[in-house]
Design a protein around this motif. Sequence first.
Motif, PDB file in Angstrom:
ATOM      1  N   CYS A 233       0.852  -1.181   0.000  1.00 29.06           N
ATOM      2  CA  CYS A 233       0.000   0.000   0.000  1.00 29.06           C
ATOM      3  C   CYS A 233       0.891   1.234   0.000  1.00 29.06           C
ATOM      4  O   CYS A 233       1.995   1.213   0.533  1.00 29.06           O
ATOM      5  CB  CYS A 233      -0.879  -0.024   1.242  1.00 29.06           C
ATOM      6  N   CYS A 238      -0.100   2.641   6.778  1.00 31.36           N
ATOM      7  CA  CYS A 238      -0.798   1.364   6.600  1.00 31.36           C
ATOM      8  C   CYS A 238       0.199   0.236   6.844  1.00 31.36           C
ATOM      9  O   CYS A 238       1.356   0.311   6.420  1.00 31.36           O
ATOM     10  CB  CYS A 238      -1.366   1.267   5.186  1.00 31.36           C
ATOM     11  N   CYS A 260      -4.778   0.994   6.493  1.00 32.75           N
ATOM     12  CA  CYS A 260      -5.455   2.221   6.063  1.00 32.75           C
ATOM     13  C   CYS A 260      -6.958   1.907   5.969  1.00 32.75           C
ATOM     14  O   CYS A 260      -7.352   0.734   5.908  1.00 32.75           O
ATOM     15  CB  CYS A 260      -4.908   2.682   4.719  1.00 32.75           C
ATOM     16  N   HIS A 263      -7.910  -0.627   3.167  1.00 30.12           N
ATOM     17  CA  HIS A 263      -7.548  -2.031   3.394  1.00 30.12           C
ATOM     18  C   HIS A 263      -8.307  -2.633   4.570  1.00 30.12           C
ATOM     19  O   HIS A 263      -8.587  -3.825   4.587  1.00 30.12           O
ATOM     20  CB  HIS A 263      -6.033  -2.167   3.589  1.00 30.12           C
TER      21      HIS A 263
HETATM   22 ZN   LIG Z   1      -3.449   0.300   2.919  1.00 31.57          ZN
END
Ligand SMILES: [Zn+2]
Length: 271
Positions: A233, A238, A260, A263
Amino acid sequence: MTSSRSETLAPPSRIFLYEDPSSPTVDLGELRSHLKEGTGLNVETRPEFFSYYRDEDLETRASKLARLKVRNLHREQQDFEPLLGEVNFELRLLSDPSRRLPGILYDGFRFQELLRSLIPPEERSLRTLHLPLTSRLLATFDPNDRVYHARVIVCGYPCVISTSGIVEGPAKPKEFYRARRGYSILGMSPPTEALKEEIRGRFIDYDDDRMTEVLKGYVLQALFYHMMGDPFCEDRDCRLFNAHWQEEMIRAQLTSGRLCPEHREFLSRIA
Ligand SMILES: [Zn+2]
């Protein structure tokens, strides 16, 4: 996140986490619970990978492992006949997986291939995600700068995560290398431990208490790779951020310690 939202999810029906007995600060049970609670998937722990799959004599296996050593950082690995001493070294390590061997680099993809060959056919499917932790330091050859780089995770089948890679893969703060270079220019061997002391807290060391927390993120990277073909990512906060620096890894895995929103949402759909 590069994959489109319309892509079909293919969560594995079971996940096996394999122990690294040389890392006493890694709590495999906690890793298992974290993954299980976060995904709702069936996660089980197993002993160290080579101890678990024993149906091959140790000498044959030691010889295969010795062949995987990276001999030249600047040349993609060629097959070679290992020396007897190298085979014996691997043999000792196979007999006692709680030992750790710093400094030896293995070709990550070929190591992964060896592990794959040991998984029985009935378990070798996309329905089963195998996650071996290993203390062996794995590297992959980058065709762009034509050199091997140590990795934390080698994605593929199985997804292998290296505990030594957490220490040696992402780069330490720049001043560490600057100081080390200074010693080399003066023809002195750098006092690595003292230099590490100066940047204490800003990198993950061997037997670090934070190892389990960091691993939680890499286990998720393996899962995302397995489901989406993309473990990474762009969001620095994240857990899937592809950290090239220790400080980036600490930020993603410890300071943030979360996925994040995108996700997170993605994972909630399979949980
Ligand atoms: Zn992410």
